[in-house]
Design a protein around this motif. Sequence first.
Motif, PDB file in Angstrom:
ATOM      1  N   ALA A 134       0.839  -1.213   0.000  1.00 24.01           N
ATOM      2  CA  ALA A 134       0.000   0.000   0.000  1.00 24.01           C
ATOM      3  C   ALA A 134       0.869   1.255   0.000  1.00 24.01           C
ATOM      4  CB  ALA A 134      -0.931   0.000   1.201  1.00 24.01           C
ATOM      5  N   GLY A 135       1.826   1.326   0.920  1.00 20.66           N
ATOM      6  CA  GLY A 135       2.706   2.486   0.973  1.00 20.66           C
ATOM      7  C   GLY A 135       3.547   2.619  -0.275  1.00 20.66           C
ATOM      8  N   MET A 136       4.003   1.511  -0.830  1.00 24.73           N
ATOM      9  CA  MET A 136       4.790   1.543  -2.052  1.00 24.73           C
ATOM     10  C   MET A 136       3.952   2.070  -3.214  1.00 24.73           C
ATOM     11  SD  MET A 136       6.510  -2.163  -1.241  1.00 24.73           S
ATOM     12  CE  MET A 136       7.235  -2.488  -2.834  1.00 24.73           C
ATOM     13  N   ALA A 137       2.676   1.673  -3.252  1.00 25.21           N
ATOM     14  CA  ALA A 137       1.778   2.149  -4.312  1.00 25.21           C
ATOM     15  C   ALA A 137       1.515   3.641  -4.187  1.00 25.21           C
ATOM     16  CB  ALA A 137       0.464   1.369  -4.265  1.00 25.21           C
ATOM     17  N   ARG A 138       1.415   4.151  -2.962  1.00 31.66           N
ATOM     18  CA  ARG A 138       1.219   5.600  -2.779  1.00 31.66           C
ATOM     19  C   ARG A 138       2.464   6.364  -3.221  1.00 31.66           C
ATOM     20  NH1 ARG A 138      -1.204   3.759   2.048  1.00 31.66           N
ATOM     21  NH2 ARG A 138       0.658   4.224   3.287  1.00 31.66           N
ATOM     22  N   ASN A 139       3.626   5.811  -2.933  1.00 32.01           N
ATOM     23  CA  ASN A 139       4.876   6.498  -3.285  1.00 32.01           C
ATOM     24  C   ASN A 139       5.128   6.532  -4.780  1.00 32.01           C
ATOM     25  OD1 ASN A 139       5.481   6.972  -0.606  1.00 32.01           O
ATOM     26  ND2 ASN A 139       6.865   5.241  -0.410  1.00 32.01           N
ATOM     27  N   LEU A 140       4.726   5.463  -5.492  1.00 34.10           N
ATOM     28  CA  LEU A 140       5.098   5.329  -6.906  1.00 34.10           C
ATOM     29  C   LEU A 140       3.924   5.532  -7.862  1.00 34.10           C
ATOM     30  CD1 LEU A 140       7.454   2.228  -6.560  1.00 34.10           C
ATOM     31  CD2 LEU A 140       8.144   4.581  -7.056  1.00 34.10           C
ATOM     32  N   GLY A 141       2.706   5.154  -7.438  1.00 33.62           N
ATOM     33  CA  GLY A 141       1.528   5.359  -8.272  1.00 33.62           C
ATOM     34  C   GLY A 141       1.600   4.692  -9.630  1.00 33.62           C
ATOM     35  N   SER A 142       2.369   3.626  -9.749  1.00 39.45           N
ATOM     36  CA  SER A 142       2.613   2.995 -11.046  1.00 39.45           C
ATOM     37  C   SER A 142       2.747   1.495 -10.858  1.00 39.45           C
ATOM     38  CB  SER A 142       3.898   3.557 -11.667  1.00 39.45           C
ATOM     39  OG  SER A 142       4.475   2.660 -12.583  1.00 39.45           O
ATOM     40  N   SER A 143       1.939   0.739 -11.600  1.00 41.25           N
ATOM     41  CA  SER A 143       2.021  -0.716 -11.489  1.00 41.25           C
ATOM     42  C   SER A 143       3.348  -1.234 -12.031  1.00 41.25           C
ATOM     43  CB  SER A 143       0.854  -1.373 -12.239  1.00 41.25           C
ATOM     44  OG  SER A 143       0.868  -0.988 -13.606  1.00 41.25           O
ATOM     45  N   GLY A 144       3.865  -0.606 -13.088  1.00 45.49           N
ATOM     46  CA  GLY A 144       5.129  -1.033 -13.671  1.00 45.49           C
ATOM     47  C   GLY A 144       6.289  -0.866 -12.709  1.00 45.49           C
ATOM     48  N   TRP A 145       6.392   0.331 -12.115  1.00 38.35           N
ATOM     49  CA  TRP A 145       7.485   0.581 -11.173  1.00 38.35           C
ATOM     50  C   TRP A 145       7.316  -0.243  -9.896  1.00 38.35           C
ATOM     51  CZ3 TRP A 145      11.739   2.361 -12.909  1.00 38.35           C
ATOM     52  CH2 TRP A 145      11.767   3.296 -13.957  1.00 38.35           C
ATOM     53  N   LEU A 146       6.056  -0.475  -9.487  1.00 37.98           N
ATOM     54  CA  LEU A 146       5.800  -1.290  -8.302  1.00 37.98           C
ATOM     55  C   LEU A 146       6.312  -2.721  -8.514  1.00 37.98           C
ATOM     56  CD1 LEU A 146       4.386  -1.669  -5.499  1.00 37.98           C
ATOM     57  CD2 LEU A 146       2.346  -2.345  -6.783  1.00 37.98           C
ATOM     58  N   LEU A 147       5.956  -3.320  -9.647  1.00 37.48           N
ATOM     59  CA  LEU A 147       6.404  -4.680  -9.928  1.00 37.48           C
ATOM     60  C   LEU A 147       7.917  -4.723 -10.154  1.00 37.48           C
ATOM     61  CD1 LEU A 147       3.523  -5.933 -12.264  1.00 37.48           C
ATOM     62  CD2 LEU A 147       3.917  -6.533  -9.867  1.00 37.48           C
ATOM     63  N   MET A 148       8.448  -3.682 -10.795  1.00 34.03           N
ATOM     64  CA  MET A 148       9.897  -3.620 -11.005  1.00 34.03           C
ATOM     65  C   MET A 148      10.635  -3.595  -9.667  1.00 34.03           C
ATOM     66  SD  MET A 148      12.519  -3.546 -12.975  1.00 34.03           S
ATOM     67  CE  MET A 148      11.868  -3.198 -14.607  1.00 34.03           C
ATOM     68  N   LEU A 149      10.069  -2.910  -8.693  1.00 32.56           N
ATOM     69  CA  LEU A 149      10.689  -2.834  -7.380  1.00 32.56           C
ATOM     70  C   LEU A 149      10.773  -4.219  -6.744  1.00 32.56           C
ATOM     71  CD1 LEU A 149       9.962   0.009  -4.875  1.00 32.56           C
ATOM     72  CD2 LEU A 149      10.276  -2.314  -4.088  1.00 32.56           C
ATOM     73  N   TRP A 150       9.698  -5.007  -6.854  1.00 34.31           N
ATOM     74  CA  TRP A 150       9.712  -6.360  -6.289  1.00 34.31           C
ATOM     75  C   TRP A 150      10.671  -7.260  -7.055  1.00 34.31           C
ATOM     76  CZ3 TRP A 150       7.974  -7.693  -1.680  1.00 34.31           C
ATOM     77  CH2 TRP A 150       7.021  -6.868  -1.050  1.00 34.31           C
TER      78      TRP A 150
END
Length: 487
Positions: free
Chosen positions: A41-57
């Motif tokens: 949740a916090g990561m999604a608020r910080n990045l607002g992007s599904s691509g960058w979120l998955l890239m982070l993982w």
Amino acid sequence: MSQPTDTTPISTDFNRSLSLLDSTLIVSGSMIGSGVFIVTAGMARNLGSSGWLLMLWVLTGVLTVAAALSYGELAGMMPKAGGQYIYIQRAYGHLTGFVYGWTVFTVIQTGTIAAVAVAFTKFSAVFMPALGPENVLLALGPVKITLGSLYAISSLVLLTWLNSRGVQSGKLIQNVFTSAKLIALLGLIVVGISLGLSSGLLSANLTNAWAASTTSATGEVLPLAGFALLLAFGTSMVGSLFSADAWNNVTFIAGEIKNPRRNIPLALFFGTLIVTTIYFLANLSYLSLLPLKGLPTATDIVGRGIQFATADRVATAAVSTIFGNIGVAIMAVLIMVSTFGCNNGLILAGARLYYAMAKDGLFIRQASHLNENAVPGRALWLQCIWASLLCLSGTYGDLLDYCTFTSLCFYIVTIGGLFILRRKEPNAERPYRAFGYPLVPAIYMLAGTAICLILLYNPTTRFNTGMGLLIAGLGVPVYYWTKRKQE
């Protein structure tokens, strides 16, 4: 001939009874606690992007597996109880080894144990509301003793007692609870992704996947690019790194693993690969069941999305879209199983590090004894006492934040020791050589250093990272004081 006294330890050495499967489940079980169910949740608020979120993982997974592959060489060289402490000491000397052990005892291990115990209590409160934080039994200044904190401590006492009965008890709990949570997570992944593919929500979330933005608690959206995106990415990685931490705990128990020169490197690789793959797929499942973006004022699960899932409980919100209100109970049970099993692995492993330090005269002397069950019973109970105090102090959350950064620093230091030992001890026995040396270890060190610098630079994380360094730094005068006491 003199008779042994009551204080004479019956066992003088560990029993090597843990197989490759047991060791792999200790790696996996220690990694999977409560983080993967919440931090997105916090990561999604910080990045607002599904691509960058998955890239982070993905990046977290690559770095974690790379570190585990690098540790494999050190584990094969030094298959002794204490693990990472032994590696650092051999590469850098007693001072650096002590500072690492000091930080592990004061915060990294015990702070994590306390935080996981509180997470266990938090989700137990779904079924027993009296465990909520508002039920204060006694207030002593800033310290508030609640029924929930006593419940958390009781879980630590129970697990410590079970582990003091022998490594077989700890192994049984670890295997059962880790298997249960892996199966449950796989079920969530399969069902979630299947529904997402059929509903089109996953495709919608992946549309315009690289348009990054940060969203405030009030719902204000600001686009991200360039250096601002780099800062947000590095800061968000604290969540995924915390979720993937504790994989190194298996090195602490090297003295109880069968054929450790072979099995520890394999357990590190298989365990980290399994968990980081599951973490990526779990987040893909979240994107299959919930919209990434949401509003903090929305009154329904879908409207709040991943970004504003109630109390950041993303997994609970995702399962609720499948099972309705019963999803809350399902996830509460899963997280209780996950956190209880996670703490078992942390408690089992941590005491072995303090035992190794005590053997070197750098920890409380009594911790160097094995009990009649061939486990470091006194080290286990010392760890339990300190972790329990952190539960009561109310500061364990801050301490955990401080040392997520410090833990990453010690990973970098340890992998740096790989290069030092290759130079200092070129002819040492190395049953396993680090994959991709020197490139893979060097890439990890560079990436880890970059993340640390971002955390030090970012105003929102600068204080906590500085406190992490301070806690570690306090180990230096404590080391010299300890050495002076021995003279």
